[in-house]
Design a protein around this motif. Structure first.
Motif, PDB file in Angstrom:
ATOM      1  N   SER A 368      -1.053  -1.824  -2.567  1.00  0.00           N
ATOM      2  CA  SER A 368      -2.020  -0.976  -3.267  1.00  0.00           C
ATOM      3  C   SER A 368      -2.432  -1.586  -4.601  1.00  0.00           C
ATOM      4  CB  SER A 368      -1.425   0.426  -3.496  1.00  0.00           C
ATOM      5  OG  SER A 368      -0.380   0.392  -4.454  1.00  0.00           O
ATOM      6  N   LEU A 369      -1.593  -2.484  -5.150  1.00  0.00           N
ATOM      7  CA  LEU A 369      -1.900  -3.179  -6.393  1.00  0.00           C
ATOM      8  C   LEU A 369      -2.555  -4.539  -6.135  1.00  0.00           C
ATOM      9  CD1 LEU A 369       1.442  -2.415  -8.282  1.00  0.00           C
ATOM     10  CD2 LEU A 369      -0.742  -1.212  -8.514  1.00  0.00           C
ATOM     11  N   SER A 370      -2.869  -4.804  -4.857  1.00  0.00           N
ATOM     12  CA  SER A 370      -3.561  -6.034  -4.441  1.00  0.00           C
ATOM     13  C   SER A 370      -2.737  -7.293  -4.650  1.00  0.00           C
ATOM     14  CB  SER A 370      -4.914  -6.171  -5.169  1.00  0.00           C
ATOM     15  OG  SER A 370      -5.743  -5.067  -4.878  1.00  0.00           O
ATOM     16  N   PHE A 371      -1.407  -7.167  -4.615  1.00  0.00           N
ATOM     17  CA  PHE A 371      -0.553  -8.342  -4.728  1.00  0.00           C
ATOM     18  C   PHE A 371      -0.245  -8.969  -3.373  1.00  0.00           C
ATOM     19  CE2 PHE A 371       0.824  -6.350  -8.856  1.00  0.00           C
ATOM     20  CZ  PHE A 371       0.266  -7.324  -9.649  1.00  0.00           C
ATOM     21  N   CYS A 372      -0.430  -8.243  -2.292  1.00  0.00           N
ATOM     22  CA  CYS A 372      -0.151  -8.758  -0.966  1.00  0.00           C
ATOM     23  C   CYS A 372      -0.908  -7.929   0.064  1.00  0.00           C
ATOM     24  CB  CYS A 372       1.351  -8.737  -0.659  1.00  0.00           C
ATOM     25  SG  CYS A 372       2.031  -7.059  -0.510  1.00  0.00           S
ATOM     26  N   GLN A 426      -7.884 -16.610   5.808  1.00  0.00           N
ATOM     27  CA  GLN A 426      -6.926 -17.638   5.420  1.00  0.00           C
ATOM     28  C   GLN A 426      -6.684 -17.644   3.910  1.00  0.00           C
ATOM     29  OE1 GLN A 426      -5.200 -19.667   7.599  1.00  0.00           O
ATOM     30  NE2 GLN A 426      -6.124 -18.308   9.112  1.00  0.00           N
ATOM     31  N   SER A 427      -6.965 -16.502   3.282  1.00  0.00           N
ATOM     32  CA  SER A 427      -6.845 -16.428   1.821  1.00  0.00           C
ATOM     33  C   SER A 427      -5.540 -15.806   1.377  1.00  0.00           C
ATOM     34  CB  SER A 427      -8.015 -15.615   1.254  1.00  0.00           C
ATOM     35  OG  SER A 427      -7.939 -14.256   1.685  1.00  0.00           O
ATOM     36  N   GLY A 428      -4.637 -15.535   2.326  1.00  0.00           N
ATOM     37  CA  GLY A 428      -3.369 -14.910   1.948  1.00  0.00           C
ATOM     38  C   GLY A 428      -3.498 -13.438   1.646  1.00  0.00           C
ATOM     39  N   GLY A 429      -4.387 -12.761   2.359  1.00  0.00           N
ATOM     40  CA  GLY A 429      -4.587 -11.338   2.112  1.00  0.00           C
ATOM     41  C   GLY A 429      -5.624 -11.062   1.058  1.00  0.00           C
ATOM     42  N   GLY A 430      -6.402 -12.086   0.661  1.00  0.00           N
ATOM     43  CA  GLY A 430      -7.417 -11.891  -0.368  1.00  0.00           C
ATOM     44  C   GLY A 430      -8.598 -11.079   0.098  1.00  0.00           C
ATOM     45  N   GLY A 431      -8.792 -10.980   1.413  1.00  0.00           N
ATOM     46  CA  GLY A 431      -9.843 -10.127   1.936  1.00  0.00           C
ATOM     47  C   GLY A 431     -11.191 -10.799   2.081  1.00  0.00           C
ATOM     48  N   PHE A 432     -11.216 -12.098   2.352  1.00  0.00           N
ATOM     49  CA  PHE A 432     -12.508 -12.733   2.614  1.00  0.00           C
ATOM     50  C   PHE A 432     -12.342 -13.847   3.642  1.00  0.00           C
ATOM     51  CE2 PHE A 432     -10.709 -14.892  -1.083  1.00  0.00           C
ATOM     52  CZ  PHE A 432     -10.832 -16.239  -0.749  1.00  0.00           C
ATOM     53  N   ILE A 433     -13.443 -14.124   4.378  1.00  0.00           N
ATOM     54  CA  ILE A 433     -13.423 -15.115   5.434  1.00  0.00           C
ATOM     55  C   ILE A 433     -14.657 -16.013   5.306  1.00  0.00           C
ATOM     56  CG2 ILE A 433     -12.113 -13.640   7.009  1.00  0.00           C
ATOM     57  CD1 ILE A 433     -14.705 -12.939   8.421  1.00  0.00           C
ATOM     58  N   SER A 434     -14.664 -17.076   6.076  1.00  0.00           N
ATOM     59  CA  SER A 434     -15.784 -18.011   6.064  1.00  0.00           C
ATOM     60  C   SER A 434     -16.923 -17.490   6.945  1.00  0.00           C
ATOM     61  CB  SER A 434     -15.325 -19.380   6.567  1.00  0.00           C
ATOM     62  OG  SER A 434     -14.946 -19.293   7.943  1.00  0.00           O
ATOM     63  N   LEU A 574       4.205   6.848  -4.188  1.00  0.00           N
ATOM     64  CA  LEU A 574       4.368   6.855  -2.732  1.00  0.00           C
ATOM     65  C   LEU A 574       3.047   7.113  -2.023  1.00  0.00           C
ATOM     66  CD1 LEU A 574       6.146   6.789  -0.187  1.00  0.00           C
ATOM     67  CD2 LEU A 574       6.557   9.244  -0.519  1.00  0.00           C
ATOM     68  N   VAL A 575       2.191   7.940  -2.600  1.00  0.00           N
ATOM     69  CA  VAL A 575       0.893   8.223  -1.990  1.00  0.00           C
ATOM     70  C   VAL A 575       0.070   6.948  -1.876  1.00  0.00           C
ATOM     71  CG1 VAL A 575      -1.250   9.539  -2.214  1.00  0.00           C
ATOM     72  CG2 VAL A 575       0.939  10.597  -2.829  1.00  0.00           C
ATOM     73  N   ASP A 576       0.150   6.087  -2.884  1.00  0.00           N
ATOM     74  CA  ASP A 576      -0.568   4.814  -2.817  1.00  0.00           C
ATOM     75  C   ASP A 576      -0.063   3.966  -1.653  1.00  0.00           C
ATOM     76  OD1 ASP A 576      -2.129   5.414  -5.068  1.00  0.00           O
ATOM     77  OD2 ASP A 576      -0.574   4.675  -6.428  1.00  0.00           O
ATOM     78  N   CYS A 577       1.246   4.018  -1.403  1.00  0.00           N
ATOM     79  CA  CYS A 577       1.806   3.299  -0.246  1.00  0.00           C
ATOM     80  C   CYS A 577       1.281   3.894   1.053  1.00  0.00           C
ATOM     81  CB  CYS A 577       3.327   3.367  -0.272  1.00  0.00           C
ATOM     82  SG  CYS A 577       4.108   2.564  -1.682  1.00  0.00           S
ATOM     83  N   ILE A 578       1.278   5.217   1.144  1.00  0.00           N
ATOM     84  CA  ILE A 578       0.807   5.883   2.359  1.00  0.00           C
ATOM     85  C   ILE A 578      -0.652   5.541   2.629  1.00  0.00           C
ATOM     86  CG2 ILE A 578       0.289   8.158   3.340  1.00  0.00           C
ATOM     87  CD1 ILE A 578       2.826   9.188   1.935  1.00  0.00           C
TER      88      ILE A 578
END
Length: 597
Positions: A368-372, A426-434, A574-578
């Protein structure tokens, strides 16, 4: 040995009564010698048959023990397991194990944390299914075991009564024999059922680490082969007395007391775990189970699983269980990442993630913090149970009903598109593709984008998930999108439960601290009501509420009507995790907010 021979003889005699006696191998009836002779007496015939059956039984034992002999696999396995009972690690093995787990610069404080955490159930009735954590650090081990324990308690409770070899201390009414639907009334669980769930969970995890071929169980040679107790001293007291003065501060300390046993069948592993379960409930339990899992996997494979094998599995400076430990216990491989598959960095270098579907899953606040980015394998486990990670602690989230994972048509479509997108990411979960990746996603998911939309997405050379997703939301279903003019998508409402086993002042099972006050924090179970709005964005949902309320007021012609309101919303980390699992989820609960720290 004599008892074994008697058993073989009795078995052979029973077999001879059920079928024709075997052809004589070492003697023949007297009438068959030299073409005839004196007939054999009944007594002599009985003695001869007994001799032949005993010889056949002896041959069977020899054959079972021979390498390469017929049926020898069984004998070899029995002998291997018997010899494994007494196997101790060499100093070289102990050094390698200690270095992999703790490294060369571990503090005495961290070693004390991992040497003083047992695998014990809560004594509070409402959380009696939960494992209690007294020390910081081993929560990753406890949470993973807890997730599997819940799997058995919730969905395999009828089988637990058949597995446990020790007698259950309860009657049919308290055992809930007729119960087929999971219940949150955990106060009715008996100790026998809980121990059975624990033993089966430990066995399943260890065999999973051993590629479903073997399980290694670590115990202590200071306790002997079995843990006996008498009327004067309970099993717990026997263990406590044996562990007096034991400290683990080096590989040599570990090597002196550690014994390992390898089993190749679930039944034999379960039997052994039942025999030594008081040891895993003792203060050495969490460490011994971690060692068991690592040795079941094999230290060489563990190091191969990892991206950076130079770092210890127990992280400094606080001694937390690393993600590699948690992944090992959840999927059998000590990979360090939570995305699906592996990421190609080029030049033959890869980052390793989860490669298979799992029984119980994983969610984390860090997403939720965009670390993974947690992949589909961990988000969609076979059973609705998830280990929940925060920056410093692991807890467990679960549901009583597997239907919480069911999807409606649009959710299934969303999952399909997201999974195809993630494969190309292929960005490691960065959320973009070619651009090439986008065309592959469109082909796999049968999406037909208007040319202007396609050109706009591809204009920068890469495609961000959020922009792509907005295009899909605005694209009609007939073209492969998710725009539904009928507005018939239904709202999902269900219950989740969150368990935090931390007991900050509940030492050694005591329910009071030194001043006689209640503990600062006790194991806690929180029930959450979860509502997933029927639209794809909260803004659309709130807009619908406003329109619906205005329409009702207009149609009532001035009469009082019940205004449609959204579910009451409360917030906690916890709500952010859910919401990483159910986007747009609205959660509510009674009492204090659930804690993931």
């Amino acid at each position: 040995m004599a008892d074994r021979e008697d058993e073989d003889l009795q078995m052979a005699i029973r077999m001879s009564m059920q079928c024709s006696p075997p052809e004589p191998k070492r003697s023949k009836p007297l009438e068959a010698i030299a073409g005839g002779g004196v007939p054999e007496s009944p007594e002599a015939k009985t003695r001869r048959l007994q001799r032949e059956l005993m010889a056949a039984a002896a041959e069977k034992r020899i054959a079972l023990g021979m390498v390469g002999g017929g049926g020898g696999d069984v004998g070899r396995r029995e002998k291997e397991e018997e010899s494994a009972m007494n196997r101790e690690l060499s100093l070289e093995e102990a050094n390698e194990l200690f270095d992999v787990v703790f490294g060369s610069e571990v503090s005495k404080g961290i070693l004390a944390q991992w040497s003083n955490q047992g695998i014990r159930f809560s004594s509070d009735p409402e959380t009696s299914m939960g494992l209690v954590q007294h020390e910081g650090g081993p929560c990753g081990v406890l949470a993973a075991i807890q997730a599997f324990v819940l799997k058995y308690i919730l969905f395999f409770r009828d089988e637990l009564k058949d597995v446990l070899s020790m007698p259950l201390d309860c009657g049919p009414s308290t055992l809930l024999k007729s119960q087929s639907v999971p219940s949150n009334n955990f106060s009715l669980l008996t100790e026998g059922v809980k121990v059975s769930a624990l033993v089966r969970s430990m066995s399943e995890i260890l065999f999973m680490c051993g590629n479903n071929e073997k399980a290694t169980i670590a115990s202590l040679n200071i306790l002997g082969k079995d843990i006996h107790h008498s009327e004067e001293m309970s099993g717990d007291k026997v263990i406590t007395k044996a562990l007096e003065g034991l400290t683990i501060e080096s590989a040599l300390d570990l090597q002196k007391v550690l014994r390992v046993e390898t089993y190749t069948t679930q039944a034999s592993a379960i039997k052994r775990l039942e025999a030594v379960i008081p040891l895993f409930q003792s203060r050495m339990g969490a460490l011994l189970f971690l060692i068991s899992a690592l040795l079941s996997r094999g230290l060489e494979l563990v190091q191969t699983d990892r991206d950076d094998p130079s770092q210890p599995l127990v992280t400094a400076p606080f001694g937390h269980a690393s993600q590699e430990i948690v992944n090992l216990l959840l999927c059998g491989q000590a990979v360090p990442n939570v995305f699906d598959g592996r990421m190609d960095l080029g030049g033959g270098m890869f980052l390793k993630g989860i490669s298979l579907y799992v029984e119980v899953g994983f969610l984390t606040l860090l997403e939720s913090l965009s670390f993974c980015k947690v992949g589909q394998y961990l988000k969609w486990p076979k059973w609705p149970i998830w280990v929940v990670g925060s920056e410093s602690h692991y807890t467990v989230l679960f549901a009583l009903d597997t239907s919480v994972q069911n999807e409606n048509e649009l959710e299934e479509r969303e999952s399909q598109i997201r999974k195809a997108f993630d494969v190309q990411d292929q960005s490691g979960g960065g959320g973009f593709i070619s651009v090439e990746g986008l065309h592959q996603v469109l082909r796999e998911t049968n999406i037909e984008l208007p040319q202007e939309k396609l050109e706009h997405l591809c204009s920068t050379g890469f495609i961000v998930w959020s922009e792509f997703w907005q295009v899909i939301l605005d694209l009609d279903k007939s073209s492969g999108g998710l725009k539904d003019s009928s507005g018939l998508m239904g709202k999902k409402v269900f219950d989740l439960y969150h368990f935090n086993g931390i007991a900050k002042s509940d030492l050694n099972g005591s329910q009071v601290n030194s001043r006689g006050d209640t503990p600062l924090q006790r194991p806690r179970l929180t029930k959450l009501r979860v509502s997933v709005p029927p639209r794809w964005t909260p803004e659309e949902f709130m807009a619908d509420v406003t329109v619906s309320s205005a329409s009702n007021a207009h149609e009532s012609s001035g009469k009082d009507t019940e205004v449609t309101k959204p579910e009451p919303s409360q917030h906690a980390p916890l709500v952010d995790c859910i919401r990483t699992r159910w986007p747009r989820a609205v959660c509510s609960w009674s009492g204090d907010p659930p804690s993931i720290v």
